[in-house]
Motif scaffolding. Structure first.
Motif, PDB file in Angstrom:
ATOM      1  N   LEU A  36      66.609   1.250   0.334  1.00  0.00           N
ATOM      2  CA  LEU A  36      65.894   1.964   1.147  1.00  0.00           C
ATOM      3  C   LEU A  36      66.612   2.984   1.948  1.00  0.00           C
ATOM      4  N   VAL A  37      67.881   2.946   2.367  1.00  0.00           N
ATOM      5  CA  VAL A  37      68.590   3.801   3.016  1.00  0.00           C
ATOM      6  C   VAL A  37      69.589   4.741   2.292  1.00  0.00           C
ATOM      7  N   ARG A  38      69.669   4.343   0.891  1.00  0.00           N
ATOM      8  CA  ARG A  38      70.467   5.175   0.103  1.00  0.00           C
ATOM      9  C   ARG A  38      71.946   5.169   0.417  1.00  0.00           C
ATOM     10  N   ASN A  39      72.449   4.013   0.966  1.00  0.00           N
ATOM     11  CA  ASN A  39      73.771   4.026   1.335  1.00  0.00           C
ATOM     12  C   ASN A  39      74.468   2.659   0.673  1.00  0.00           C
ATOM     13  N   PRO A  40      75.664   2.932   0.041  1.00  0.00           N
ATOM     14  CA  PRO A  40      76.211   1.750  -0.479  1.00  0.00           C
ATOM     15  C   PRO A  40      76.812   1.007   0.554  1.00  0.00           C
ATOM     16  N   LEU A  41      77.019   1.288   2.019  1.00  0.00           N
ATOM     17  CA  LEU A  41      77.679   0.227   2.925  1.00  0.00           C
ATOM     18  C   LEU A  41      76.472  -0.514   3.769  1.00  0.00           C
ATOM     19  N   ALA A  42      75.271  -0.131   3.341  1.00  0.00           N
ATOM     20  CA  ALA A  42      74.200  -0.988   3.817  1.00  0.00           C
ATOM     21  C   ALA A  42      74.193  -2.470   3.577  1.00  0.00           C
ATOM     22  N   ASP A  43      73.953  -3.000   4.615  1.00  0.00           N
ATOM     23  CA  ASP A  43      73.898  -4.529   4.439  1.00  0.00           C
ATOM     24  C   ASP A  43      72.652  -5.228   5.439  1.00  0.00           C
ATOM     25  N   PRO A  44      72.496  -6.473   5.475  1.00  0.00           N
ATOM     26  CA  PRO A  44      71.520  -7.153   6.182  1.00  0.00           C
ATOM     27  C   PRO A  44      71.547  -6.887   7.773  1.00  0.00           C
ATOM     28  N   TYR A  45      72.809  -6.435   8.032  1.00  0.00           N
ATOM     29  CA  TYR A  45      73.114  -6.313   9.647  1.00  0.00           C
ATOM     30  C   TYR A  45      73.077  -4.970  10.244  1.00  0.00           C
ATOM     31  N   LEU A  46      72.349  -4.009   9.451  1.00  0.00           N
ATOM     32  CA  LEU A  46      72.404  -2.566   9.687  1.00  0.00           C
ATOM     33  C   LEU A  46      71.744  -2.020  10.907  1.00  0.00           C
ATOM     34  N   LEU A  47      70.560  -3.034  11.066  1.00  0.00           N
ATOM     35  CA  LEU A  47      69.731  -2.524  12.318  1.00  0.00           C
ATOM     36  C   LEU A  47      69.990  -3.253  13.486  1.00  0.00           C
ATOM     37  N   GLY A  48      71.128  -3.842  13.692  1.00  0.00           N
ATOM     38  CA  GLY A  48      71.688  -4.500  14.842  1.00  0.00           C
ATOM     39  C   GLY A  48      71.174  -5.958  15.161  1.00  0.00           C
ATOM     40  N   VAL A  49      70.454  -6.519  14.185  1.00  0.00           N
ATOM     41  CA  VAL A  49      69.805  -7.699  14.151  1.00  0.00           C
ATOM     42  C   VAL A  49      70.974  -8.891  14.437  1.00  0.00           C
ATOM     43  N   SER A  50      71.737  -8.903  13.892  1.00  0.00           N
ATOM     44  CA  SER A  50      72.797  -9.785  13.910  1.00  0.00           C
ATOM     45  C   SER A  50      73.534  -9.931  15.276  1.00  0.00           C
ATOM     46  N   SER A  51      73.687  -8.718  15.727  1.00  0.00           N
ATOM     47  CA  SER A  51      74.506  -8.576  17.130  1.00  0.00           C
ATOM     48  C   SER A  51      73.309  -9.322  18.017  1.00  0.00           C
ATOM     49  N   GLY A  52      72.039  -8.818  17.847  1.00  0.00           N
ATOM     50  CA  GLY A  52      71.202  -9.283  19.026  1.00  0.00           C
ATOM     51  C   GLY A  52      71.021 -10.962  18.888  1.00  0.00           C
ATOM     52  N   ALA A  53      71.040 -11.289  17.505  1.00  0.00           N
ATOM     53  CA  ALA A  53      71.026 -12.930  17.584  1.00  0.00           C
ATOM     54  C   ALA A  53      72.516 -13.470  18.351  1.00  0.00           C
ATOM     55  N   SER A  54      73.398 -12.853  17.908  1.00  0.00           N
ATOM     56  CA  SER A  54      74.836 -13.225  18.740  1.00  0.00           C
ATOM     57  C   SER A  54      74.526 -13.304  20.107  1.00  0.00           C
ATOM     58  N   VAL A  55      73.999 -12.349  20.970  1.00  0.00           N
ATOM     59  CA  VAL A  55      73.790 -12.252  22.167  1.00  0.00           C
ATOM     60  C   VAL A  55      72.916 -13.835  22.583  1.00  0.00           C
ATOM     61  N   GLY A  56      71.585 -14.156  21.895  1.00  0.00           N
ATOM     62  CA  GLY A  56      71.128 -15.200  22.283  1.00  0.00           C
ATOM     63  C   GLY A  56      71.751 -16.505  22.193  1.00  0.00           C
ATOM     64  N   ALA A  57      72.508 -16.465  20.987  1.00  0.00           N
ATOM     65  CA  ALA A  57      73.334 -17.524  20.566  1.00  0.00           C
ATOM     66  C   ALA A  57      74.427 -18.014  21.699  1.00  0.00           C
ATOM     67  N   VAL A  58      75.165 -16.764  21.916  1.00  0.00           N
ATOM     68  CA  VAL A  58      76.193 -16.984  22.841  1.00  0.00           C
ATOM     69  C   VAL A  58      75.664 -17.398  24.223  1.00  0.00           C
ATOM     70  N   LEU A  59      74.522 -16.825  24.804  1.00  0.00           N
ATOM     71  CA  LEU A  59      74.091 -17.234  26.219  1.00  0.00           C
ATOM     72  C   LEU A  59      73.724 -18.658  26.072  1.00  0.00           C
ATOM     73  N   VAL A  60      73.113 -19.224  25.034  1.00  0.00           N
ATOM     74  CA  VAL A  60      72.764 -20.496  25.208  1.00  0.00           C
ATOM     75  C   VAL A  60      73.791 -21.379  25.064  1.00  0.00           C
ATOM     76  N   LEU A  61      74.810 -21.030  24.362  1.00  0.00           N
ATOM     77  CA  LEU A  61      76.257 -21.856  24.072  1.00  0.00           C
ATOM     78  C   LEU A  61      77.045 -22.013  25.464  1.00  0.00           C
ATOM     79  N   VAL A  62      77.009 -20.912  26.208  1.00  0.00           N
ATOM     80  CA  VAL A  62      77.561 -20.912  27.457  1.00  0.00           C
ATOM     81  C   VAL A  62      76.854 -21.726  28.610  1.00  0.00           C
ATOM     82  N   ALA A  63      75.616 -21.713  28.420  1.00  0.00           N
ATOM     83  CA  ALA A  63      74.742 -22.513  29.193  1.00  0.00           C
ATOM     84  C   ALA A  63      74.798 -23.855  28.958  1.00  0.00           C
ATOM     85  N   GLY A  64      75.379 -24.178  27.789  1.00  0.00           N
ATOM     86  CA  GLY A  64      75.485 -25.639  27.388  1.00  0.00           C
ATOM     87  C   GLY A  64      74.034 -26.243  26.771  1.00  0.00           C
TER      88      GLY A  64
END
Length: 353
Positions: free
Chosen positions: A106-134
């Motif tokens: 789609l982006v014609r870039n050999p370095l493209a991967d599933p995390y290109l649109l910041g999705v995994s970073s957003g998931a990390s925020v959600g995961a870390v917030l609930v983990l620090v909250a127990g």
């Protein structure tokens, strides 16, 4: 002569298509057979060694076929501990590899991967917030919510910047990923300690250690959402020719690209909510598979899915068994394997640019 020439051309194309289709089916069948064999081996490997035949019989007994030769403890180890993890690894690996192949097209870039649109970073925020909250019990839900918010932020920023072109979308994804990374670091610095810190570190590095049948089911949903991408091969081949050529072939390049980008982001969000951000699978596997099966996405996508499942299954088995009683996050293993492989592909000029 003039009238018979087209008929001969059509007959020649049909004759050439059948062998190609046959080779495609053989290649996919071999990958599927290898995946099943490795899954059986993974069910047998661990601190409590189990014969492959006994592991297969235990699984069959749970399905109502025959009886299990294992005692209650051995049966629980195979069916309730190892098998959900195997299913999750296969589903996550397949989904990430398929999404990686689609993103690179789609982006014609050999370095493209599933995390290109910041999705995994957003998931990390959600995961870390609930983990620090127990609140680890709701981690998959929080991670997916974070991934979805990151996707919306990326699309919104790209649109506000003058139109959501692929280039603007990628740049917006970089911005969102950087901001999300800063939030994750802040949460860890401010609140995380002890067990919470270890849980966060394991999740950020990518891990399937907490897999249960519930999380395996979520991973299967993510893999199922990736199935429609498998039939996008003709569309991706058309887009590879350029937007003008794709339009001449009847493909609405802009609409198709956006639909596939959103689909890729949703699949990635579901998968990382279970596994964390496991690197290199979605980046390296499509390049390696492309060397073997060629650039046609009709074969590249399903072959990448099977190969991705194989790679992550092997990596996770190594992660949990190679250093027993200690266990590595699987993301470390995929990085250790993926980095030199990708470097070799670059040095040999095999990475498509």
């Amino acid at each position: 002569m003039t009238r018979t020439a087209p008929r001969r051309a059509v007959a020649g194309q049909a004759a050439g298509t059948a062998p190609r289709r046959g080779r495609r089916l053989v290649a996919l069948a071999l990958l599927a057979a290898l995946l099943l064999a490795l899954a059986l081996g993974a069910a047998s490997i661990g601190a409590a060694g189990v014969a492959p035949a006994d592991a297969l019989a235990a699984v069959g007994a749970r399905l109502g076929i025959g009886s299990s030769p294992l005692d209650a403890v051995g049966d629980a180890i195979v069916v309730d501990l190892r098998l959900p993890r195997i299913v999750a690894a296969c589903a996550v690996g397949a989904g990430l590899a398929i999404v990686g192949a689609v993103m690179q097209a789609l982006v014609r870039n050999p370095l493209a991967d599933p995390y290109l649109l910041g999705v995994s970073s957003g998931a990390s925020v959600g995961a870390v917030l609930v983990l620090v909250a127990g609140l680890a019990a709701v981690l998959p839900v929080a991670a997916f919510a974070g991934a979805l918010l990151a996707l919306l932020a990326t699309l919104g920023l790209a649109g506000a910047a003058g139109g959501a072109t692929p280039t603007r979308t990628v740049l917006a994804g970089v911005v969102v990923a950087s901001a999300a990374g800063a939030l994750v670091s802040l949460a860890i610095f401010w609140r995380a300690d002890g067990d919470a810190f270890r849980e966060i570190l394991a999740w950020l590095l990518g891990s399937l250690a907490a897999s249960t049948w519930q999380t395996a089911a979520i991973a299967l949903v993510g893999a199922a959402l990736a199935l429609p991408l498998l039939v996008s091969g003709r569309l991706l081949d058309a887009l590879a020719l350029g937007d003008s050529a794709a339009g001449a072939l009847g493909v609405d390049a802009r609409r198709t690209r956006w639909a596939l980008l959103v689909a890729c982001a949703l699949v990635t969000g579901v998968l990382v909510s279970v596994s964390g951000a496991i690197g290199f699978v979605g980046l390296v596997v499509p390049h390696a598979v492309r060397l073997v099966v060629g650039a046609s996405h009709a074969l590249l996508l399903p072959a990448s899915g099977l190969a991705g499942a194989i790679v992550l299954l092997v990596a996770d088995t190594v992660a949990r068994a190679a250093f027993d009683p200690r266990e590595l996050p699987v993301g470390i293993v995929t990085a250790l394997l993926g980095a030199p492989v990708f470097a070799a592909l670059m040095l040999t000029g095999r990475v498509r640019t």
